[in-house]
Design a protein around this motif. Structure first.
Motif, short mmCIF file in Angstrom:
data_model
loop_
_atom_site.label_atom_id
_atom_site.label_comp_id
_atom_site.label_asym_id
_atom_site.label_seq_id
_atom_site.Cartn_x
_atom_site.Cartn_y
_atom_site.Cartn_z
N ARG A 70 0.81 -1.23 0.11
CA ARG A 70 -0.15 -0.06 -0.01
C ARG A 70 0.88 1.29 -0.01
N PRO A 71 0.36 2.45 -0.71
CA PRO A 71 1.15 3.41 -0.74
C PRO A 71 1.59 4.18 0.56
N GLU A 72 0.55 4.19 1.58
CA GLU A 72 1.01 5.19 2.77
C GLU A 72 2.07 4.47 3.64
N PRO A 73 1.81 3.14 3.72
CA PRO A 73 2.86 2.67 4.81
C PRO A 73 4.22 2.51 4.21
N LEU A 74 4.26 2.53 2.82
CA LEU A 74 5.49 2.58 2.15
C LEU A 74 6.24 3.85 2.18
N LEU A 75 5.25 4.73 1.95
CA LEU A 75 5.99 6.15 2.02
C LEU A 75 6.41 6.70 3.53
N GLU A 76 5.59 6.28 4.57
CA GLU A 76 5.76 6.40 5.78
C GLU A 76 7.17 5.69 6.15
N LYS A 77 7.47 4.54 5.81
CA LYS A 77 8.66 3.90 6.08
C LYS A 77 9.71 4.65 5.55
N GLN A 78 9.69 5.28 4.35
CA GLN A 78 10.67 5.95 3.64
C GLN A 78 11.18 6.92 4.24
N GLU A 79 10.33 7.69 5.06
CA GLU A 79 10.65 9.00 5.78
C GLU A 79 11.60 8.90 6.57
N THR A 80 11.92 7.42 7.31
CA THR A 80 12.96 6.76 8.15
C THR A 80 14.05 6.43 7.58
N ILE A 81 13.56 5.30 6.60
CA ILE A 81 14.57 4.35 6.01
C ILE A 81 14.87 5.27 4.43
N THR A 82 15.72 6.13 4.67
CA THR A 82 16.02 6.76 3.18
C THR A 82 17.25 6.21 2.47
N GLU A 83 18.01 5.24 3.04
CA GLU A 83 18.83 4.43 2.04
C GLU A 83 19.04 2.93 2.46
N GLY A 84 19.66 2.39 1.68
CA GLY A 84 19.93 0.98 1.86
C GLY A 84 19.09 -0.13 1.68
N ALA A 85 17.72 0.18 1.17
CA ALA A 85 16.86 -0.73 1.01
C ALA A 85 16.61 -0.52 -0.47
N VAL A 86 16.16 -1.69 -1.11
CA VAL A 86 15.35 -1.92 -2.40
C VAL A 86 13.96 -2.04 -1.99
N TRP A 87 13.21 -1.47 -2.83
CA TRP A 87 11.72 -1.47 -2.55
C TRP A 87 10.97 -2.23 -3.43
N HIS A 88 10.05 -3.09 -3.23
CA HIS A 88 9.22 -3.75 -4.08
C HIS A 88 7.86 -3.60 -3.86
N TYR A 89 7.13 -3.27 -4.55
CA TYR A 89 5.57 -3.08 -4.52
C TYR A 89 4.79 -4.25 -4.91
N ILE A 90 4.15 -5.00 -4.03
CA ILE A 90 3.78 -6.42 -4.47
C ILE A 90 2.40 -6.52 -4.42
N GLY A 91 1.67 -5.64 -3.99
CA GLY A 91 0.07 -5.68 -4.01
C GLY A 91 -0.30 -5.19 -5.26
N SER A 92 -1.63 -5.40 -5.56
CA SER A 92 -2.25 -4.85 -6.63
C SER A 92 -2.41 -3.37 -6.60
N MET A 93 -1.89 -2.79 -7.67
CA MET A 93 -1.84 -1.31 -7.74
C MET A 93 -2.91 -0.62 -8.30
N GLN A 94 -3.46 0.49 -7.74
CA GLN A 94 -4.59 1.23 -8.18
C GLN A 94 -3.96 2.11 -8.98
N THR A 95 -4.61 2.43 -10.46
CA THR A 95 -3.95 3.22 -11.48
C THR A 95 -3.92 4.65 -10.84
N ARG A 96 -4.75 5.01 -9.96
CA ARG A 96 -4.42 6.33 -9.79
C ARG A 96 -3.64 6.73 -8.39
N LYS A 97 -2.89 5.58 -8.07
CA LYS A 97 -2.07 5.63 -6.93
C LYS A 97 -0.53 5.40 -7.66
N VAL A 98 -0.38 5.17 -9.01
CA VAL A 98 0.86 5.04 -9.49
C VAL A 98 1.75 6.31 -9.42
N ARG A 99 1.04 7.45 -9.66
CA ARG A 99 1.93 8.68 -9.56
C ARG A 99 2.54 8.88 -8.11
#
Ligand SMILES: *Cc1c(COP(=O)(O)O)cnc(C)c1O
Length: 226
Positions: free
Chosen positions: A58-87
């Motif tokens: 989901r977008p929100e938890p992803l972005l929330e984690k990235q506020e703290t984890i700013t480097e060292g991770a490779v991020w995978h989006y594994i859930g079904s993605m809504q077109t309007r969330k792509v941007r």
């Protein structure tokens, strides 16, 4: 809650044994730690344990984690993605495991500033409840993507049916691999399709035996909290 480092050791052992059984090199298997149900702190613990690949759906938890984890991770989006969330998420992810329709591909291609590594999600078992293209739809779909300069089909992804029947699970993974190899042989420039994203907490060993190169592990690795 068990330490991630201990969970990781157990899962790595399962992967090593599965590889040994079929003569694979365990280095071919990348563990994606699915952190969708846990806190940022727990995701940081995963990184500290030596895991590098994190999966969110989901977008929100992803972005929330990235506020703290700013480097060292490779991020995978594994859930079904809504077109309007792509941007919202595109600049924040390295892989998408759930490309399953042309409208989504169009939106990704339009918004992306770099090449996005995509797995095409396949509903191998044909269960109604599962997302993904049918086996028959996959090659025509991939051919339609050839003009999309920001999309690279690195592989195929599937989820096994929710069953205790090991044969059904194994056949699902076999089916995905067969399709992946057919596509890889065609040597499409935009779709090398060398990778297989399959295997979760319950079926990781079977998936690795059947050729998985990306396993997506949540519960057995980082557990639940909240
Ligand atoms: C949640 C999830 C996983 C991880 O599942 P576990 O059973 O907790 O290992 C893997 N893949 C996808 C697509 C998921 O949504």
């Amino acid at each position: 809650m068990t330490k991630i480092i201990d969970n990781l050791q157990r899962i790595q052992q399962q992967i090593d044994e599965a590889c040994k059984k079929v003569g694979r090199d365990p280095k071919e298997v990348t563990i994606v730690a699915v952190t969708k149900q846990v806190t940022t702190e727990r995701a940081q613990e995963a990184l500290a344990a030596g895991l590098q690949h994190l999966g969110e759906n989901r977008p929100e938890p992803l972005l929330e984690k990235q506020e703290t984890i700013t480097e060292g991770a490779v991020w995978h989006y594994i859930g079904s993605m809504q077109t309007r969330k792509v941007r919202k998420v595109l600049d924040h992810i390295d892989y998408i495991h759930s490309l399953d329709r042309l409208s989504l591909a169009e939106e990704i291609d339009k918004r992306a500033k770099k090449i996005i590594n995509c797995f095409v999600q396949v509903n191998v078992s044909g269960e109604d409840s599962k997302h993904g293209l049918t086996v028959a739809e996959v090659i025509p779909f991939i051919e339609q993507l050839s003009t999309f300069s920001h999309i690279r089909v690195v592989g195929l992804m599937t989820m096994a049916p929710n069953t205790e029947d090991e044969t059904v699970i194994r056949n699902t993974f076999k089916g995905l691999k067969e399709l992946q190899q057919t596509i890889a042989q065609r040597q499409y420039d935009h779709a090398p399709c060398t990778e297989l994203s399959m295997g979760m907490s319950q079926d990781v060993a079977i998936a690795v035996e059947e050729g998985s190169t990306y396993v997506r592990i949540g519960t057995a690795l980082v557990g639940l909290d909240g």
